[in-house]
Design an enzyme around this catalytic site. Structure first.
Site, short mmCIF file in Angstrom:
data_model
loop_
_atom_site.label_atom_id
_atom_site.label_comp_id
_atom_site.label_asym_id
_atom_site.label_seq_id
_atom_site.Cartn_x
_atom_site.Cartn_y
_atom_site.Cartn_z
N LYS A 132 -15.17 18.69 18.34
CA LYS A 132 -13.83 19.04 17.85
C LYS A 132 -12.81 18.68 18.92
O LYS A 132 -13.04 18.93 20.10
CB LYS A 132 -13.76 20.53 17.52
N CYS A 147 -3.28 14.28 14.99
CA CYS A 147 -3.40 15.57 14.30
C CYS A 147 -2.13 15.84 13.50
O CYS A 147 -1.04 15.88 14.06
CB CYS A 147 -3.61 16.72 15.27
O1 RRO Z 1 -7.26 20.75 13.41
C1 RRO Z 1 -6.62 20.13 12.53
O2 RRO Z 1 -5.77 20.69 11.82
C2 RRO Z 1 -6.83 18.71 12.30
C3 RRO Z 1 -6.86 17.76 13.31
BR1 RRO Z 1 -6.76 18.20 15.13
C4 RRO Z 1 -6.96 16.39 12.98
O3 RRO Z 1 -6.97 15.48 13.84
N1 RRO Z 1 -7.03 16.06 11.67
C5 RRO Z 1 -7.00 16.98 10.69
O4 RRO Z 1 -7.08 16.63 9.50
N2 RRO Z 1 -6.92 18.32 11.03
#
Ligand code: RRO
Length: 308
Positions: A45, A129
């Site tokens: 993650k 993100c």
């Molecule tokens: O954690 C998120 O809300 C998230 C991330 Br970091 C990302 O790169 N892509 C996404 O769809 N959610």
């Protein structure tokens, strides 16, 4: 017997499917689950300097053609992921450590920390993100990406790639590829979710954060993902490998990503819904297609999309 072996930079993988960052890779038990699966490797993650709880729930919702999420970057912090990766041998086949700073300064602090740690494998810098309130995705600021990568490559010498948001205009592919080709990137991962979609059930949004706006994944986004994989395959220098992500639910989808130029294919929504056993199914289905077509290895069809 056909092989699904593939490589990224100097690293080799026995097979070409793995998780997409954010899915099944938050903590030790999820990461152990990936390592016990038949995936070729795994990515953690996206980590920030400090652990984050992320956005209020419900923040992920499976919907008939995919998923919508606004997780808000929940993660256990860079120290946890670096510690976890200490226990994983980085040999000829590496995991991927994903990092993302909420500011340029944080990104540099993170990458300096990685560089001075024991981890010397692949690193993915997430530039896309879509779910942090008040923080636009850096991937849509092409000059900002150029500035950041110029600063990063002044000191960072581990194999590095970037995770990009989807682009929708040929001039943006041209401009982004022109910037990326200026750097010794090992890979480009395309695409992250399509940002700020809205899914409605009856009269109500599907997720709580941002009044329902969130990143779209799954079958909805496969044509966009394939377009981005192929557009970058056509434009990037050959030393930059492409990881294809978006809309994969079957071996046929993996095949199409590779046909468009991907060297590794990541699974997000479908892994979330089906669990790590999905990797067995995807590989069996891909091998069946390759056998039918007489392809012995991914090189036999990678990037060889045919035009009318
Ligand atoms: O954690 C998120 O809300 C998230 C991330 Br970091 C990302 O790169 N892509 C996404 O769809 N959610």
């Amino acid at each position: 017997m056909s092989t699904l072996k593939t490589s990224i930079g100097n690293f080799q993988f026995d097979t070409c499917v793995m998780n997409a960052s954010g899915v099944h890779c938050y903590d030790q038990s999820e990461l152990d689950g990936l390592r016990a699966s038949s995936a070729g490797t795994f990515v953690t993650k996206s980590a920030t300097l400090q652990p984050r709880e992320g956005n209020p729930t419900p923040r992920y919702k499976p919907v008939p053609l995919g998923s919508i999420n606004s997780m808000g970057l929940p993660n256990l912090g860079i120290d946890f992921y670096l510690d976890y990766l200490k226990s994983v041998e980085v040999g000829k086949s590496s995991p991927f450590l994903s990092v993302t700073g909420l500011s340029r300064e944080e990104t540099h602090t993170l990458l300096n920390k990685v560089q001075s740690s024991d981890y010397d494998g692949l690193v993915e810098l997430n530039l896309s993100c879509p779910n942090i309130v008040g923080k636009p995705q850096l991937g849509y600021d092409i000059e900002g990406v150029k500035k950041l990568l110029t600063e990063v490559f002044a000191y960072f010498d581990q194999p590095l790639g970037v995770k990009l948001p989807p682009y929708f205009d040929l001039t943006h592919f041209d401009q982004m590829a022109e910037v990326l080709n200026q750097f010794p990137l090992t890979f480009v991962n395309t695409v992250n979710s399509i940002g700020n979609a809205l899914y409605i059930e009856d009269e109500t949004v599907a997720i709580k954060p941002k009044n329902g706006f969130g990143g779209l994944g799954g079958t909805y986004i496969k044509p966009t993902a394939l377009a981005n994989v192929h557009a970058f395959y056509q434009r990037l220098k050959p030393s930059i490998a492409i990881i294809g992500t978006g809309g994969v639910t079957s071996g046929r989808d993996v095949f199409e990503h590779i046909l468009c130029g991907a060297s590794l294919v990541q699974i997000g929504t479908a892994l979330q819904e089906e669990g790590p056993a999905i990797f067995d199914r995807l590989q069996a289905e891909l091998l069946e297609i390759m056998t039918e077509k007489g392809y012995k290895s991914l090189d036999d069809f990678r990037g060889k999309l045919q035009y009318l």
